[in-house]
Design a protein around this motif. Structure first.
Motif, PDB file in Angstrom:
ATOM      1  N   SER A 128      -2.819   6.155  -8.473  1.00  0.00           N
ATOM      2  CA  SER A 128      -3.731   6.858  -7.557  1.00  0.00           C
ATOM      3  C   SER A 128      -5.175   6.361  -7.662  1.00  0.00           C
ATOM      4  O   SER A 128      -5.883   6.299  -6.652  1.00  0.00           O
ATOM      5  CB  SER A 128      -3.667   8.370  -7.781  1.00  0.00           C
ATOM      6  OG  SER A 128      -4.087   8.698  -9.087  1.00  0.00           O
TER       7      SER A 128
ATOM      8  N   VAL B  94       0.837  -1.203   0.000  1.00  0.00           N
ATOM      9  CA  VAL B  94       0.000   0.000   0.000  1.00  0.00           C
ATOM     10  C   VAL B  94       0.871   1.252   0.000  1.00  0.00           C
ATOM     11  O   VAL B  94       0.595   2.200  -0.741  1.00  0.00           O
ATOM     12  CB  VAL B  94      -0.989  -0.009   1.184  1.00  0.00           C
ATOM     13  CG1 VAL B  94      -1.736   1.311   1.302  1.00  0.00           C
ATOM     14  CG2 VAL B  94      -1.972  -1.180   1.043  1.00  0.00           C
TER      15      VAL B  94
ATOM     16  N   GLY C  26     -12.279  -0.638   1.462  1.00  0.00           N
ATOM     17  CA  GLY C  26     -11.863  -1.008   2.812  1.00  0.00           C
ATOM     18  C   GLY C  26     -10.776  -2.080   2.831  1.00  0.00           C
ATOM     19  O   GLY C  26     -10.666  -2.833   3.798  1.00  0.00           O
TER      20      GLY C  26
ATOM     21  N   VAL D 287      -5.332   3.163  -5.667  1.00  0.00           N
ATOM     22  CA  VAL D 287      -5.295   3.485  -4.239  1.00  0.00           C
ATOM     23  C   VAL D 287      -6.669   3.964  -3.768  1.00  0.00           C
ATOM     24  O   VAL D 287      -7.180   3.503  -2.742  1.00  0.00           O
ATOM     25  CB  VAL D 287      -4.208   4.533  -3.928  1.00  0.00           C
ATOM     26  CG1 VAL D 287      -4.328   5.056  -2.499  1.00  0.00           C
ATOM     27  CG2 VAL D 287      -2.823   3.944  -4.169  1.00  0.00           C
ATOM     28  N   ASP D 288      -7.286   4.864  -4.521  1.00  0.00           N
ATOM     29  CA  ASP D 288      -8.610   5.372  -4.144  1.00  0.00           C
ATOM     30  C   ASP D 288      -9.635   4.240  -4.053  1.00  0.00           C
ATOM     31  O   ASP D 288     -10.461   4.203  -3.134  1.00  0.00           O
ATOM     32  CB  ASP D 288      -9.102   6.417  -5.149  1.00  0.00           C
ATOM     33  CG  ASP D 288      -8.306   7.713  -5.090  1.00  0.00           C
ATOM     34  OD1 ASP D 288      -7.561   7.937  -4.113  1.00  0.00           O
ATOM     35  OD2 ASP D 288      -8.427   8.507  -6.056  1.00  0.00           O
TER      36      ASP D 288
ATOM     37  N   ALA E 259      -7.343  -1.422   2.312  1.00  0.00           N
ATOM     38  CA  ALA E 259      -5.993  -0.889   2.529  1.00  0.00           C
ATOM     39  C   ALA E 259      -5.273  -1.607   3.672  1.00  0.00           C
ATOM     40  O   ALA E 259      -4.108  -2.003   3.522  1.00  0.00           O
ATOM     41  CB  ALA E 259      -6.034   0.614   2.777  1.00  0.00           C
ATOM     42  N   ASP E 260      -5.926  -1.781   4.806  1.00  0.00           N
ATOM     43  CA  ASP E 260      -5.275  -2.454   5.934  1.00  0.00           C
ATOM     44  C   ASP E 260      -4.925  -3.901   5.596  1.00  0.00           C
ATOM     45  O   ASP E 260      -3.844  -4.383   5.940  1.00  0.00           O
ATOM     46  CB  ASP E 260      -6.160  -2.408   7.183  1.00  0.00           C
ATOM     47  CG  ASP E 260      -6.210  -1.030   7.808  1.00  0.00           C
ATOM     48  OD1 ASP E 260      -5.304  -0.206   7.539  1.00  0.00           O
ATOM     49  OD2 ASP E 260      -7.160  -0.763   8.571  1.00  0.00           O
TER      50      ASP E 260
ATOM     51  N   VAL F 124      -9.012   0.967  -3.567  1.00  0.00           N
ATOM     52  CA  VAL F 124      -8.653   0.089  -2.443  1.00  0.00           C
ATOM     53  C   VAL F 124      -9.172   0.683  -1.139  1.00  0.00           C
ATOM     54  O   VAL F 124      -9.739  -0.023  -0.296  1.00  0.00           O
ATOM     55  CB  VAL F 124      -7.125  -0.148  -2.401  1.00  0.00           C
ATOM     56  CG1 VAL F 124      -6.683  -0.719  -1.067  1.00  0.00           C
ATOM     57  CG2 VAL F 124      -6.704  -1.059  -3.543  1.00  0.00           C
ATOM     58  N   VAL F 125      -9.020   1.979  -0.965  1.00  0.00           N
ATOM     59  CA  VAL F 125      -9.530   2.655   0.238  1.00  0.00           C
ATOM     60  C   VAL F 125     -11.057   2.576   0.274  1.00  0.00           C
ATOM     61  O   VAL F 125     -11.645   2.246   1.309  1.00  0.00           O
ATOM     62  CB  VAL F 125      -9.035   4.114   0.296  1.00  0.00           C
ATOM     63  CG1 VAL F 125      -9.744   4.895   1.392  1.00  0.00           C
ATOM     64  CG2 VAL F 125      -7.524   4.149   0.511  1.00  0.00           C
ATOM     65  N   ALA F 126     -11.712   2.836  -0.857  1.00  0.00           N
ATOM     66  CA  ALA F 126     -13.179   2.793  -0.920  1.00  0.00           C
ATOM     67  C   ALA F 126     -13.721   1.407  -0.581  1.00  0.00           C
ATOM     68  O   ALA F 126     -14.791   1.282   0.033  1.00  0.00           O
ATOM     69  CB  ALA F 126     -13.664   3.219  -2.307  1.00  0.00           C
TER      70      ALA F 126
ATOM     71  N   ILE G 262       0.760   4.123  -2.865  1.00  0.00           N
ATOM     72  CA  ILE G 262       0.509   5.523  -2.511  1.00  0.00           C
ATOM     73  C   ILE G 262       1.627   6.419  -3.043  1.00  0.00           C
ATOM     74  O   ILE G 262       1.383   7.535  -3.496  1.00  0.00           O
ATOM     75  CB  ILE G 262       0.342   5.687  -0.982  1.00  0.00           C
ATOM     76  CG1 ILE G 262      -0.975   5.060  -0.536  1.00  0.00           C
ATOM     77  CG2 ILE G 262       0.429   7.153  -0.558  1.00  0.00           C
ATOM     78  CD1 ILE G 262      -1.128   4.938   0.975  1.00  0.00           C
TER      79      ILE G 262
ATOM     80  N   THR H   1     -19.873  -2.138  -3.202  1.00  0.00           N
ATOM     81  CA  THR H   1     -18.641  -2.468  -2.481  1.00  0.00           C
ATOM     82  C   THR H   1     -18.263  -3.935  -2.637  1.00  0.00           C
ATOM     83  O   THR H   1     -17.079  -4.257  -2.772  1.00  0.00           O
ATOM     84  CB  THR H   1     -18.776  -2.105  -0.985  1.00  0.00           C
ATOM     85  OG1 THR H   1     -19.104  -0.721  -0.880  1.00  0.00           O
ATOM     86  CG2 THR H   1     -17.478  -2.354  -0.240  1.00  0.00           C
TER      87      THR H   1
END
Length: 174
Positions: free
Chosen positions: A52, A42, A62, A55-56, A64-65, A58-60, A46, A98
């Motif tokens: 980008s 990650v 959930g 990344v957006d 990323a972690d 992956v965050v949307a 980033i 999602t």
């Protein structure tokens, strides 16, 4: 120090994008060294402006972690241009759901460290994804491919896995 590390990572990923996919021969591509990044998958994404959109998303979704803490994974990372080549209604439909977004993104992730450059003799090699379906490694036009997406010849090795830049978004059978 963190800013310097981010600049170095960005340069490494940019090198992968600009030179790795353009190796002159099969041998050049197959022997290209992996670039090492001091951080997670990650963190490397980033630090790479060309990723980008990934990344957006992956965050949307959930994720990323999960992608930052799961050990021994490989991500086939589509560029912003790859996402831009998709029809807007398709992107809108995937982003709005999602579960569907998660399925598409996890279809880009495998366990272990497969090397798509190692596909020989035009025989596709199969690898299961975290989504549950398989991707296939092969060669076309003397270039390494995952499904039919062209794979950069230079991988980025991170603290928890490997990133391969690809020029298309992989879509699972839904």
């Amino acid at each position: 120090m963190k800013k310097l590390m981010t600049l170095a990572a960005s340069a490494a990923m940019a090198m992968s994008l600009s030179t790795g996919a353009n190796a002159d021969s099969f041998g050049d591509c197959a022997s290209a060294n992996k670039v090492t990044f001091d951080g997670t998958i990650v963190d490397a994404a980033i630090a790479t402006p060309e990723l980008s959109t990934l990344v957006d998303l992956v965050v949307a979704a959930g994720l990323a972690d999960t992608l930052a803490t799961t050990e021994g994974i490989t991500v086939f990372a589509p560029t912003n241009d790859a996402f831009g080549a998709l029809p807007a209604p398709l992107v809108d439909a995937v982003v709005a759901d999602t579960d569907l977004l998660t399925a598409v993104l996890t279809y880009h992730v495998t366990e272990g460290a497969p090397d798509p450059r190692r596909a020989f003799n035009n025989i596709a090699q199969r690898k299961a994804t975290l989504q549950g379906q398989s991707v296939y490694f092969g060669r076309a036009d003397a270039k390494p491919r995952v499904n039919m997406a062209e794979v950069s010849c230079t991988a980025v090795k991170t603290d928890n896995g490997t990133v391969w830049i690809i020029d298309s978004v992989l879509l699972p059978a839904l």
